[in-house]
Each structure stands twice: as structure tokens, then as C-alpha cells.
Design an enzyme around this catalytic site. Sequence first.
Site, PDB file in Angstrom:
ATOM      1  N   ASP A 100       0.846  -1.196   0.000  1.00  0.00           N
ATOM      2  CA  ASP A 100       0.000   0.000   0.000  1.00  0.00           C
ATOM      3  C   ASP A 100       0.881   1.246   0.000  1.00  0.00           C
ATOM      4  OD1 ASP A 100      -1.997   1.911   0.434  1.00  0.00           O
ATOM      5  OD2 ASP A 100      -3.122   0.605   1.755  1.00  0.00           O
ATOM      6  N   ASP A 101       0.766   2.064  -1.049  1.00  0.00           N
ATOM      7  CA  ASP A 101       1.500   3.331  -1.159  1.00  0.00           C
ATOM      8  C   ASP A 101       3.012   3.136  -1.281  1.00  0.00           C
ATOM      9  OD1 ASP A 101      -0.981   4.451  -0.858  1.00  0.00           O
ATOM     10  OD2 ASP A 101      -0.602   5.366   1.097  1.00  0.00           O
ATOM     11  N   CYS A 133      -5.858   4.287  -4.031  1.00  0.00           N
ATOM     12  CA  CYS A 133      -5.978   2.869  -3.683  1.00  0.00           C
ATOM     13  C   CYS A 133      -7.219   2.134  -4.202  1.00  0.00           C
ATOM     14  CB  CYS A 133      -5.851   2.688  -2.179  1.00  0.00           C
ATOM     15  SG  CYS A 133      -6.747   3.879  -1.189  1.00  0.00           S
ATOM     16  N   ARG A 190      -7.457  -1.187  -6.692  1.00  0.00           N
ATOM     17  CA  ARG A 190      -7.894  -2.503  -6.215  1.00  0.00           C
ATOM     18  C   ARG A 190      -9.043  -3.047  -7.066  1.00  0.00           C
ATOM     19  NH1 ARG A 190      -5.650  -2.968  -0.867  1.00  0.00           N
ATOM     20  NH2 ARG A 190      -4.311  -1.149  -0.668  1.00  0.00           N
ATOM     21  N   LYS A 218      -6.275  -5.242   3.702  1.00  0.00           N
ATOM     22  CA  LYS A 218      -7.122  -4.108   3.361  1.00  0.00           C
ATOM     23  C   LYS A 218      -8.008  -4.439   2.162  1.00  0.00           C
ATOM     24  CE  LYS A 218      -6.578   0.619   1.614  1.00  0.00           C
ATOM     25  NZ  LYS A 218      -5.647   1.754   1.496  1.00  0.00           N
ATOM     26  N   HIS A 226     -11.314  -2.133   1.172  1.00  0.00           N
ATOM     27  CA  HIS A 226     -11.615  -0.774   0.711  1.00  0.00           C
ATOM     28  C   HIS A 226     -12.414  -0.751  -0.590  1.00  0.00           C
ATOM     29  CE1 HIS A 226     -10.141   3.654   0.269  1.00  0.00           C
ATOM     30  NE2 HIS A 226     -11.273   3.569   0.957  1.00  0.00           N
ATOM     31  N   HIS A 243       1.140   2.471   4.176  1.00  0.00           N
ATOM     32  CA  HIS A 243       0.122   3.515   4.302  1.00  0.00           C
ATOM     33  C   HIS A 243       0.233   4.174   5.678  1.00  0.00           C
ATOM     34  CE1 HIS A 243      -3.920   5.311   4.549  1.00  0.00           C
ATOM     35  NE2 HIS A 243      -4.020   5.127   3.242  1.00  0.00           N
ATOM     36  N   ASP A 303      -0.506  -0.726  -4.809  1.00  0.00           N
ATOM     37  CA  ASP A 303      -1.753  -0.180  -5.346  1.00  0.00           C
ATOM     38  C   ASP A 303      -1.547   1.158  -6.032  1.00  0.00           C
ATOM     39  OD1 ASP A 303      -1.241   1.185  -2.970  1.00  0.00           O
ATOM     40  OD2 ASP A 303      -3.318   1.152  -2.275  1.00  0.00           O
ATOM     41  N   ASN A 304      -0.547   1.938  -5.608  1.00  0.00           N
ATOM     42  CA  ASN A 304      -0.227   3.236  -6.212  1.00  0.00           C
ATOM     43  C   ASN A 304       1.142   3.655  -5.715  1.00  0.00           C
ATOM     44  OD1 ASN A 304      -2.742   3.949  -4.010  1.00  0.00           O
ATOM     45  ND2 ASN A 304      -0.730   4.811  -3.564  1.00  0.00           N
ATOM     46  N   LYS A 360       1.466   9.897  -5.200  1.00  0.00           N
ATOM     47  CA  LYS A 360       0.066   9.464  -5.061  1.00  0.00           C
ATOM     48  C   LYS A 360      -0.904  10.639  -5.233  1.00  0.00           C
ATOM     49  CE  LYS A 360      -3.053   7.262  -1.677  1.00  0.00           C
ATOM     50  NZ  LYS A 360      -3.137   6.688  -0.302  1.00  0.00           N
TER      51      LYS A 360
END
Length: 590
Positions: free
Chosen positions: A37-38, A75, A79, A137, A139, A228, A333-334, A390
Site C-alpha cells: 500500500d502506497d 488505492c 484494487r 485491506k 476498501h 500507508h 496499489d499506487n 500518489k
Amino acid sequence: MCSLLVAGSGVAQDVEPIVEIPPEPVTRPNIVFILADDLGYTDIAPYGSEVNTPTLSALAEQGVRFSNYHTAANCAPARAMLLTGVGNHLAGVPNIPEMLAPEQRTHAHYQGVLGDNVVTVANLLEGAGYHTYMAGKWHLGSTPNKLPSRRGFQRTVAMMDSGADNWEQRPYLPIYDQANWFADGERFTLPEDFYSSRFLIDKTIEFIDSNIGNGQPFFAYVSFMAVHIPVQAPQSFIDRYMGVYDAGWDVLREQRLQRAVESGLVPADTAMTRVSTTGDWDALDDDRKRYEAKRMAVYGAMIEAMDFHIGRLVEYLKSSGQYDNTIFVFTSDNGSEASGPADPEAFPARLGPAGQGYHTDYERLGLQGSYNSISPGFASASASPLSFYKFYTGEGGMRVPLIIAGEGLPRKQVSTPAFAWATDITPTILALAGVEAPGARYAGRPVLPMSGRDLSPLLSGNADRVYGEEDAVGYELTGHAVLFQGDYKLVVNQPPLGDGQWRLYNIARDPGEVVDLASGQPVIFQRMLARYQLYARDNGVLPLPAGYTQMRQLVTNALHQQYREVILLFLLTLLVLMPFYVAYRMKRKR
């Protein structure tokens, strides 16, 4: 020996019967899909990082590194694409729900949750006989019909929100009343000894182990909360990075560029731009430098902790005899997040975390109760040598690591510069598993076709690219927009960091997005601009409400959520008191 009647003879003879030997069963691979994540482009060692990631380095040696893989700029849209192979606007996730404006929510495809018009890779693998597991996660929606347990995952432990604390069950933003964890469709309470990366791997091993003897392959989706915000890590990992970042973000950005060049991920003459939010390291006093360096030390520690726990999963698969038949997909994710305050010790920066019960003390930074995030300067270094990060459609927000590895794959220790996109992950997993994509209907309802491409020809060496020179891929997030075609990228970034102007880059030669080709290549520029307009029309991209900004909408939504109960109580009180007030006024008039 059987006695058979031979046709036409009228007599019985002893004849060997013809026995059909069934073909050898095809051993379908297990698939482990790991999502960070991130995570920035050069945040792991195989992509030029100083962070120690031996597990991911070993996986890179067992497969293919993608140097030109792109994803969404935040994110939930990523996903949605990763798990369905369908563009995020069509799948119902144009943005995270926390940043959607009320005007946008009046449209069915602007809800920020996964639509019923798409099928997840877990649905399809489960239908093909795979065990399907998810830890981490989600989301993509938290109502009962949107939970991962209703989208093809047989066993789940999932965090529903955009983020949460990594040490305990608490929210990180006032937009959430609580940290919403669910297990197998029911609300879940985290254990006392919780640390997110360790816990998610513990649950993944538990899920796999529960069915390991029945001969069915498994698909495990491990969706980490690292890195994250809040950025947190065990002290033993933090200690390894104390002093590593004392030279500052400019030095780190240059060091990572050089290592990315040496490993062949970017051209030798790659140039970099300086993001306007990157401060002057030399202008900081010693205390600020010390604090900034530790913020990044915790970030590096969180990445290494994630890698360490992935290593535990790898060791489990080896000890249980599953490793040789397992394919790993690792990505983010990014790109890196730069929403951490430039000065975290200033009163406004401390006010938000303090309101959530967090501290920002130097000595306890990254530990339980601490709210930590990296500065925009280090976020830019995290994405080195790329521009932006991001929430923006610069390469730093969208180009991230992708490793596909496994003992059974034919190519190892190689890197490919072929363009790849987030929607390609599901078609690739299905191809590796020997499972067909859905038709026009699935489970009695119409579904959208996948737009992603199967990347397995790149894994086998049968192709140099899966997108042709004329194939176009579009994307939009709150007015930040992009179209990829061949080696070119048409992009616009809105304020505050962008200027709202369309630009054209050759990102194969110029991944740092330094040389704007718009005026020098007007035919390509206009053709790609027309193709983007087609993408926007076909995907239902909506114009932004007047005055919209991502941060303003996030704050507005947070305040609305925080004071919603107070407002409702006030309105109910008015409703109850209104008849008495009316009666009082009528009495006064008599």
C-alpha cells in the site's frame, strides 16, 4: 481375462479389453497475490532501494521484474482494476468514497464501491476449484453484499477502510468511528498482540494450512497496510535505519536513480525534475533534520518488516511442499504518499493526530500510539527518479514495482520494459491458473468484459509486449488524467502541484517526465487527446464540481461524518419540539 463376444463370429473368445488410460492430471499452480500500500517505485531493493528486502529480492531472481508497470493514482480504484480486470470507472470506483463529492454520488457508477457488474478473480478461481483466501485491506465496500466474503473469497480477515492503525484496533482519520475489521463476513476484534504485517501473514498461513491436504490449489490475496499512514514499525526494524537518511531527501533521490540505472530499470540518461513540495534540506536546523530522518527510518523499517513476514510465508510454503508449485505476484496499489505535513511539529500538523489520541514524539515515533508519515521531500525520493506521487497522474503516482515469480515459470532473473496496466493482473492470474474469463453473464447477471491483457507471453518470452503501438489505455482521477499509447504518455495534473495543462512525454526514454513533446509532436499530441476524450466518454468520466479539491472534499466528508449524529439529534429535537412551538404561537395570536 474377460470373455467377450467378438462381433460377427458368434463365439466367445478371450480378448484383452480396451482400457482408456486417463491423462495425467494437470497440476494447477497455487497463486499468492501480494499487494503493498502506497509503495514507491524504488522502495524495494530489486528496484534500487537501500531498504533490505531479501525476500522480494529472491522472488525477483525467480521471475520477471516489470519496469514499466502502471496502476491507479490512489488505492480503491487500483484494487477494483487489480481484482476484476475491468477499468475502475466502469467497475464503480472512480475514486475512493472518502473523496467523492455529493454531486458525484448521484450517479450509480460514482459510489466508490465495487459494482455488481464485474466479477472478481476470486469468484472465477473459486468456481474453478480453487480455495480462495484474503487477508488485509479491502476498501471496496463495507455493506454486507460488498464484503470480500461475498465476492469469491472463502476465508477472509479484512480491514474495510482506507487505512487504520497497525498496532491496535483504532481509526487513523476522524471520518471513521472505528477501525472496521471483518472476518468471514462478521465483525472482528483484533488480538492484543496485533501488528498488521505479522497478523496478515499469520492468518494467510492459517487459511492455507486448513485445507492443505485436500489436493485443491489455493489463491491467497495478501493486502498489506504497509506503508500507508500511519507509518509504524517494530523498534528492532527501526533501529536498522537510524542514521541511514541523515543526508536528506535530495541525496537519497539521486542515489536511488543511480541504482535504478545500474539495474537496467531506467535509461542511463534519465533526468529528474524537482517537485515543488520538496523543501531545502540544508535550510533545516539540526533538530528538524534529525526528526525528518527518523520519519523515513520508520518508513524503511515498515517495508523491511513487510518483507520479513512475506519471508515467513515463503518458508511455510517450502516446508509444506507448496513452494515449487506456487506463483507469486507482488505489486503496489499506487505510488508513494506525500500527504504527511512538511513540518509535523507545527501546531496544525499535531492537532489532527492529537484529536485521534496519537502523539508525534521523536523517541516513540513509529511505535504504538504514534502517528507518523513521511514528508513530501522523502516521498519524492521514494518515487525516484519519477515525478509527482500518489493522487497525481505523474509517473511517481502511477509507476510502481511488479514482480511475477515462481519456480515453474520459464524466465528468471529478467526485466521487461513492456508497458503493463493494473487491469492486466486478473487476466494473467487466470491464464496461469488455466481458468477462462467470464462471458457476457456470470451467476445469472450481465457482467462487463475484461479489458486487461494477459501478461504470460512476457513471462514465457514469447512476446516483447502485449500492447501494440495503437493500443490506448486511459485513466482519470479528479481531473488528473492520462492516456498511454505505445511509448507515449499524454498527461494533465491539476493544481496545487500541476498547472492543468496537457503534456506529452516519451516515458520509455524519459520516465522522469522532463521533456514535454506536445509542441514538437503536434500530430501525436492531438491524436492522443482525441483518444482520451473517447476514453472519458466511454467510461462515464464526470466533470468536477466547482471548487473541488481532493483535500477539501476529504475534510468536508470527515466533518460531515463526525458531526452527523449531532446534526441528526438537533433535527430530531426540532421535529419533536415543532408541534409545541406551533401550539404556543397559535395561543399567542388568540
